[in-house]
Design a protein around this motif. Structure first.
Motif, PDB file in Angstrom:
ATOM      1  N   VAL A   1       0.836  -1.194   0.000  1.00 29.35           N
ATOM      2  CA  VAL A   1       0.000   0.000   0.000  1.00 29.35           C
ATOM      3  C   VAL A   1       0.875   1.249   0.000  1.00 29.35           C
ATOM      4  N   LEU A   2       0.560   2.178  -0.902  1.00 30.71           N
ATOM      5  CA  LEU A   2       1.187   3.495  -0.916  1.00 30.71           C
ATOM      6  C   LEU A   2       0.181   4.498  -0.361  1.00 30.71           C
ATOM      7  N   VAL A   3       0.562   5.195   0.708  1.00 29.46           N
ATOM      8  CA  VAL A   3      -0.305   6.201   1.324  1.00 29.46           C
ATOM      9  C   VAL A   3       0.241   7.578   0.987  1.00 29.46           C
ATOM     10  N   ILE A   4      -0.603   8.423   0.383  1.00 30.97           N
ATOM     11  CA  ILE A   4      -0.224   9.799   0.049  1.00 30.97           C
ATOM     12  C   ILE A   4      -1.069  10.738   0.905  1.00 30.97           C
ATOM     13  N   LEU A   5      -0.407  11.605   1.674  1.00 36.70           N
ATOM     14  CA  LEU A   5      -1.094  12.566   2.538  1.00 36.70           C
ATOM     15  C   LEU A   5      -0.772  13.975   2.058  1.00 36.70           C
ATOM     16  N   THR A   6      -1.774  14.730   1.638  1.00 40.65           N
ATOM     17  CA  THR A   6      -1.553  16.105   1.201  1.00 40.65           C
ATOM     18  C   THR A   6      -2.713  16.976   1.677  1.00 40.65           C
ATOM     19  N   ASP A   7      -2.493  18.027   2.391  1.00 42.86           N
ATOM     20  CA  ASP A   7      -1.256  18.697   2.686  1.00 42.86           C
ATOM     21  C   ASP A   7      -1.059  18.644   4.194  1.00 42.86           C
ATOM     22  N   MET A   8       0.092  18.117   4.648  1.00 42.47           N
ATOM     23  CA  MET A   8       0.334  17.973   6.072  1.00 42.47           C
ATOM     24  C   MET A   8       0.510  19.316   6.771  1.00 42.47           C
ATOM     25  N   THR A   9       0.775  20.370   6.020  1.00 38.72           N
ATOM     26  CA  THR A   9       0.818  21.709   6.624  1.00 38.72           C
ATOM     27  C   THR A   9      -0.559  22.088   7.153  1.00 38.72           C
ATOM     28  N   ASN A  10      -1.611  21.738   6.414  1.00 40.90           N
ATOM     29  CA  ASN A  10      -2.974  21.993   6.891  1.00 40.90           C
ATOM     30  C   ASN A  10      -3.259  21.203   8.162  1.00 40.90           C
ATOM     31  N   TYR A  11      -2.717  19.989   8.244  1.00 39.75           N
ATOM     32  CA  TYR A  11      -2.880  19.185   9.457  1.00 39.75           C
ATOM     33  C   TYR A  11      -2.238  19.896  10.647  1.00 39.75           C
ATOM     34  N   CYS A  12      -1.019  20.376  10.467  1.00 37.90           N
ATOM     35  CA  CYS A  12      -0.304  21.029  11.573  1.00 37.90           C
ATOM     36  C   CYS A  12      -0.968  22.339  11.976  1.00 37.90           C
ATOM     37  N   GLU A  13      -1.524  23.062  11.005  1.00 34.69           N
ATOM     38  CA  GLU A  13      -2.252  24.294  11.335  1.00 34.69           C
ATOM     39  C   GLU A  13      -3.491  23.965  12.174  1.00 34.69           C
ATOM     40  N   ALA A  14      -4.158  22.860  11.850  1.00 35.22           N
ATOM     41  CA  ALA A  14      -5.317  22.431  12.638  1.00 35.22           C
ATOM     42  C   ALA A  14      -4.892  22.043  14.048  1.00 35.22           C
ATOM     43  N   LEU A  15      -3.728  21.394  14.160  1.00 32.89           N
ATOM     44  CA  LEU A  15      -3.206  21.010  15.464  1.00 32.89           C
ATOM     45  C   LEU A  15      -2.937  22.255  16.314  1.00 32.89           C
ATOM     46  N   ARG A  16      -2.387  23.290  15.678  1.00 40.37           N
ATOM     47  CA  ARG A  16      -2.112  24.544  16.396  1.00 40.37           C
ATOM     48  C   ARG A  16      -3.408  25.229  16.824  1.00 40.37           C
ATOM     49  N   GLU A  17      -4.411  25.211  15.940  1.00 38.04           N
ATOM     50  CA  GLU A  17      -5.689  25.853  16.250  1.00 38.04           C
ATOM     51  C   GLU A  17      -6.384  25.179  17.426  1.00 38.04           C
ATOM     52  N   LEU A  18      -6.392  23.855  17.455  1.00 37.56           N
ATOM     53  CA  LEU A  18      -7.033  23.149  18.561  1.00 37.56           C
ATOM     54  C   LEU A  18      -6.232  23.281  19.845  1.00 37.56           C
ATOM     55  N   SER A  19      -4.914  23.369  19.730  1.00 36.06           N
ATOM     56  CA  SER A  19      -4.088  23.579  20.910  1.00 36.06           C
ATOM     57  C   SER A  19      -4.406  24.929  21.550  1.00 36.06           C
ATOM     58  N   ALA A  20      -4.607  25.949  20.707  1.00 35.48           N
ATOM     59  CA  ALA A  20      -4.969  27.268  21.217  1.00 35.48           C
ATOM     60  C   ALA A  20      -6.357  27.246  21.854  1.00 35.48           C
ATOM     61  N   ALA A  21      -7.281  26.480  21.247  1.00 36.63           N
ATOM     62  CA  ALA A  21      -8.639  26.385  21.801  1.00 36.63           C
ATOM     63  C   ALA A  21      -8.631  25.728  23.175  1.00 36.63           C
ATOM     64  N   ARG A  22      -7.669  24.834  23.407  1.00 35.36           N
ATOM     65  CA  ARG A  22      -7.566  24.170  24.710  1.00 35.36           C
ATOM     66  C   ARG A  22      -6.794  25.000  25.725  1.00 35.36           C
ATOM     67  N   GLY A  23      -6.237  26.120  25.278  1.00 31.70           N
ATOM     68  CA  GLY A  23      -5.493  26.991  26.178  1.00 31.70           C
ATOM     69  C   GLY A  23      -4.122  26.474  26.546  1.00 31.70           C
ATOM     70  N   GLU A  24      -3.507  25.664  25.663  1.00 31.03           N
ATOM     71  CA  GLU A  24      -2.184  25.113  25.945  1.00 31.03           C
ATOM     72  C   GLU A  24      -1.091  26.145  25.712  1.00 31.03           C
ATOM     73  N   VAL A  25       0.026  25.970  26.407  1.00 32.19           N
ATOM     74  CA  VAL A  25       1.163  26.873  26.236  1.00 32.19           C
ATOM     75  C   VAL A  25       1.791  26.607  24.875  1.00 32.19           C
ATOM     76  N   PRO A  26       1.885  27.633  24.009  1.00 34.80           N
ATOM     77  CA  PRO A  26       2.429  27.400  22.662  1.00 34.80           C
ATOM     78  C   PRO A  26       3.930  27.158  22.684  1.00 34.80           C
ATOM     79  N   GLY A  27       4.392  26.411  21.680  1.00 32.99           N
ATOM     80  CA  GLY A  27       5.821  26.169  21.521  1.00 32.99           C
ATOM     81  C   GLY A  27       6.379  27.023  20.405  1.00 32.99           C
ATOM     82  N   ARG A  28       7.298  26.467  19.646  1.00 31.60           N
ATOM     83  CA  ARG A  28       7.966  27.191  18.566  1.00 31.60           C
ATOM     84  C   ARG A  28       6.976  27.659  17.516  1.00 31.60           C
ATOM     85  N   MET A  29       6.974  28.969  17.229  1.00 34.22           N
ATOM     86  CA  MET A  29       6.106  29.614  16.246  1.00 34.22           C
ATOM     87  C   MET A  29       4.618  29.326  16.501  1.00 34.22           C
ATOM     88  N   GLY A  30       4.258  29.120  17.763  1.00 33.04           N
ATOM     89  CA  GLY A  30       2.865  28.934  18.130  1.00 33.04           C
ATOM     90  C   GLY A  30       2.361  27.514  18.026  1.00 33.04           C
TER      91      GLY A  30
END
Length: 472
Positions: free
Chosen positions: A256-285
């Protein structure tokens, strides 16, 4: 908040605590108070006054409250809605019938066919492959793209990301790889699992059309999450894709070949939910746990000892500002086994695919090429092409200063090689599918521009066997 209301339970498919009323709904985020025993990532059912049942996930929990991300449309949903905590995480049914299907980020069909009901239900979170159970990747996957097959070879079980910049044709390249990728050998069963994360509608339609028109959909499973879908679905999409891939690979013994596009959108979603939970941000938020979160996805790819199947992963990400040191490509590079980098300069020259082979690398290429896998000249041709193109790029830079006539005859040869390498070897059509033999023969064709004494990385016996001058 009141618990109970038996009259509505018949609508909900799971048993679990049922509450009425929430404190606040803000966008796709719902804040619920007065609840107990809620688990992280627990599936939540929400039913409003319109009678519509919506799905949600608990993204943050405490002793008597929970933060719920609502999946799907929130229009018409009010604070007096009913909320049911199911006590289970998000699971999907897996079976061979998933091949040829298209789903959204909630695993709902987009192809007009009924939702899959049969098959074993598996948790999408999964777990990385135990390092002790891993087998070292060693078999070649042909993508039909010369720059990848010839110089950055993809190997079964490898994690090889593609780094791009907004505006470059990474989606076109992803679709071409998904259409053309194959395991050499007719006896092998091969499948593609494609996950689009945070795509625009026009991009999603493009991928659906490419899969359906080419017929590649018959051996593929497609998961498409759109930009206007709830943020949490972007976190679910790659996990749904890998759960399906694990079943195809390790239960049905497919490659099986798995293609994931775009992982940048995934990381932006991770940052958005982290902010919604009130977590302390790390590098570049971004949250400090982004490295381990990405690893929990990437490390699900590989080969397990004693299992015939394999999962090969190609995550595609757009580097913000083209910065390789940005946290997303930086952390991805630590976890994966190489990188393919697209070039804005090559794209501006009209070259497709605009793969810059000089900073690109496939760390597992050595194990997947050579006699019995591709061809005995593969490694030598790749090394010589890299060396000659590097010299040609330096000659081009020097020519910008002193002019082409100011170069030595040797440097002019390398400058001509660089032009031919880009126009003949790198450049190919969007629907052009080259075999590895065609790719290597093309490599010899451009190398023949140089005198044989310049081919210092290729043994004499290989030159006499494959060089166009010796083959007549």
């Amino acid at each position: 908040m009141s618990e109970g209301f038996e009259g509505i339970k018949y609508i909900l498919p799971f048993q679990g605590k049922l509450y009425r009323g929430v404190k606040e709904i803000r966008g796709n985020i719902m804040y619920v108070e007065g609840v107990t025993g809620v688990g992280y990532e627990e599936v939540v059912h929400i039913i409003g006054n319109d009678g519509k049942v919506r799905l949600g996930r608990a993204i943050d929990v405490s002793e008597n409250s929970a933060l719920v991300q609502i999946l799907g449309d929130v229009e018409g949903l009010e604070t007096d809605c009913y909320v049911q905590f199911t006590g289970t995480t998000f699971k999907i049914p897996v079976s061979e019938d998933l091949l040829g299907r298209i789903f959204n980020g909630r695993f709902e069909p987009l192809d007009g066919l009924p939702a899959p009901l049969t098959g074993e239900r598996r948790d999408i979170v999964g777990s990385p492959i135990n390092p002790c159970a891993r087998e070292y990747p060693h078999d070649f996957i042909q993508t039909g793209i010369s720059a990848i097959d010839g110089m950055l070879s993809l190997v079964r079980g490898q994690k090889l990301p593609l780094f791009s910049v907004s505006g470059l044709p990474h989606n076109v390249l992803a679709a071409q790889i998904a259409r053309q990728a194959t395991v050499r050998g007719k006896e092998e069963e091969f499948a593609v699992v494609f996950a689009g994360i945070g795509l625009r509608s026009v991009e999603a339609k493009y991928f659906m059309r490419q899969f359906e028109e080419s017929g590649a959909i018959e051996r593929s499973v497609v998961i498409l999450n759109l930009a206007d879908d709830p943020v949490v679905e972007r976190l679910m999409t790659p996990r749904i894709a890998l759960t399906i891939a694990e079943y195809l690979a390790f239960d049905l013994e497919m490659h099986v070949l798995v293609i994931l596009t775009d992982m940048t959108n995934y990381c932006e979603a991770l940052r958005e939910l982290s902010a919604a939970r009130g977590e302390v941000p790390g590098r570049m938020g971004y949250p400090g746990y982004m490295y381990s979160d990405l690893a929990s996805i990437y490390e699900r790819a590989g080969i397990i000892k004693g299992k015939k199947g394999s999962i090969t992963l190609m995550p595609i990400l757009t580097m913000p500002g083209g910065d390789l040191r940005h946290p997303i490509p930086d952390l991805t590079g630590y976890i994966t086994e190489g990188q393919i980098i697209l070039s804005q300069e090559l794209h501006a020259k009209g070259i497709y695919p605009p793969i810059n082979v000089l900073p690109s690398l496939s760390r597992l290429m050595k194990a997947g090429v050579g006699p019995g896998k591709t061809r005995d000249d593969h490694r030598y041709v790749s090394d010589q092409l890299y060396d000659a193109y590097s010299r040609g790029v330096k000659a081009r830079d020097l020519a910008r200063i002193v002019g082409e006539m100011g170069l030595s005859a040797r440097m002019r040869n390398y400058l001509k090689f660089a032009e031919e390498f880009e126009s003949k070897f790198l450049s190919q059509g969007v629907n052009e599918n080259r075999s590895i033999e065609e790719t290597l023969d093309l490599g010899w064709e451009v190398l023949s521009i140089l005198p044989e004494e310049e081919l210092v990385r290729i043994p004499r016996r290989i030159i006499e066997k494959y060089h166009p001058a010796h083959r007549g």
